[in-house]
Design an enzyme around this catalytic site. Structure first.
Site, PDB file in Angstrom:
ATOM      1  CG  MET A  15      22.246 -14.269  25.951  1.00  0.00           C
ATOM      2  SD  MET A  15      22.233 -15.641  27.122  1.00  0.00           S
ATOM      3  CE  MET A  15      21.018 -15.050  28.306  1.00  0.00           C
ATOM      4  CB  CYS A  96      27.839 -11.006  26.132  1.00  0.00           C
ATOM      5  SG  CYS A  96      26.186 -10.310  26.382  1.00  0.00           S
ATOM      6  CG  ASN A 207      30.290 -14.366  15.221  1.00  0.00           C
ATOM      7  OD1 ASN A 207      30.110 -13.741  16.270  1.00  0.00           O
ATOM      8  ND2 ASN A 207      29.298 -14.703  14.432  1.00  0.00           N
ATOM      9  N   GLY A 234      25.326 -16.068  13.160  1.00  0.00           N
ATOM     10  CA  GLY A 234      24.378 -15.840  14.237  1.00  0.00           C
ATOM     11  C   GLY A 234      23.013 -15.486  13.711  1.00  0.00           C
ATOM     12  NE  ARG A 235      22.770  -9.727  14.089  1.00  0.00           N
ATOM     13  CZ  ARG A 235      23.052  -8.609  13.427  1.00  0.00           C
ATOM     14  NH1 ARG A 235      22.080  -7.767  13.131  1.00  0.00           N
ATOM     15  NH2 ARG A 235      24.292  -8.340  13.047  1.00  0.00           N
TER      16      ARG A 235
END
Length: 348
Positions: A15, A96, A207, A234-235
């Site tokens: 997001m 989430c 993940n 991700g990050r």
């Protein structure tokens, strides 16, 4: 270009991060990785500005839309709309943990309702020919992940899910912020491998906590007779995007050189020019590329020039070029210094 049911490497939906500008940038670094959109709620797709929410550039393929929702009929309708935009897959967010997501009865809280998740998957499968995937955690709150996760997997497999991406941490729906939920709950990679052992025909992507391609390759390696189908970063992919420059070679085995970051900056110019000509702002792109030269001499100046220069009214390609030059200059200085040292040694 349609991805396989489980991409061997993908960049996670994030997001406020993985918008269309970010995805174009990431695609310049890797041709093969599957990219995900930010989560978009099904009601927003149905009632909102569809071109703004769903539009993407052709070069982003393969790209998967992540939907948020818990109403099977709404999700089916949203999936059908997304299919017309040309997405390569639809992913249902079951991971989430934010309060806003919980209040809408979707995200990680859906792990407590596996039958509802299965109904959502089945409804979307009936509405579109695209692969439908689910991204989840290993469990939520006080539930035992070794009971909760298998129940969810069993339900979505029966509904015909194409692949399941498992963030190998619990999500705490109260007591931890979304940011803390990305790092505080301990990782349990072993459980993900156990799920693959129990459902060997189900494509499974892992993940969570993967910081580099060494870590990705380690998780793609077999453990006994079990081999996972994909990894999702991700990050790390966002904060240090040069990781992506080696994906096609190391993860997909292509006989190619790693993508050069200076070439990426040059190839980004036409996209930025078109965006500005269409009324967009340079900062819409530059906010995503601040980490490109992380760890290199000149990286701090690169970030400063982009951060300060891109928000100036009328900012254009000169800002990109000045930032890139700030990294090239130290690189040349290092080369000149090394050449000087070699010359001195030779003279001695």
């Amino acid at each position: 270009m349609t991805p396989t049911p489980a991409a061997r490497f993908s960049v996670a939906p994030m997001m406020d991060w993985t918008d269309r500008h970010c995805r174009v940038f990431h695609r310049l670094l890797t041709r093969r990785a599957t990219l995900y959109t930010e989560m978009v709620t099904a009601p927003a797709v149905i009632h909102g500005d569809r071109d703004r929410l769903l539009g993407f550039a052709p070069e982003e393929h393969p790209v998967v839309l992540q939907l948020g929702g818990s109403d099977p009929a709404e999700l089916a309708r949203a999936a059908a709309i997304a299919a017309d935009y040309g997405y390569d897959g639809i992913d249902l967010n079951c991971g989430c943990p934010s309060d806003r997501v919980q209040s809408g009865r979707f995200g990680a809280c859906l792990m407590a309702e596996p039958d509802l998740v299965a109904a959502c998957v089945a409804a979307m499968r009936a509405a579109v020919a695209l692969p439908i995937s689910v991204k989840c955690r290993i469990g939520i709150d006080d539930a035992d992940p070794r009971e909760q996760l298998p129940r969810l997997v069993e339900a979505v497999v029966a509904a015909g899910v194409a692949t399941v991406t498992i963030h190998a941490r619990k999500a705490w729906l109260s007591g931890l912020s979304p940011k803390e939920n990305r790092s505080v709950p301990p990782l349990d990679y072993d459980l993900v491998f156990e799920i693959k052992r129990r459902w060997p025909d189900l494509p499974i992507t892992i993940n969570g906590g993967i910081r580099d391609l060494d870590g990705a390759e380690a998780l793609l390696a077999p453990r006994g007779s079990v081999r996972l189908d994909g990894v999702m970063l991700g990050r790390a992919a966002y904060e240090t995007p040069e990781i992506l420059a080696g994906v096609d070679r190391r993860i997909y085995g292509e006989a190619v050189a790693d993508v050069d970051s200076f070439a990426v900056m040059e190839r980004l110019e036409p996209y930025c020019a078109a965006l500005i000509a269409d009324g967009g702002r340079l900062s819409h792109v530059t906010r995503h590329i601040l980490g490109l030269f992380a760890g290199r001499p000149g990286a701090r100046a690169f970030r400063r020039i982009l951060t300060e220069g891109a928000i100036v009214p009328g900012a254009g390609l000169e800002v990109l070029r000045a930032a890139t030059a700030a990294v090239r200059r130290p690189a040349r200085e290092v080369e000149d210094s090394a050449s000087g040292a070699l010359a001195s040694d030779a003279a001695a």
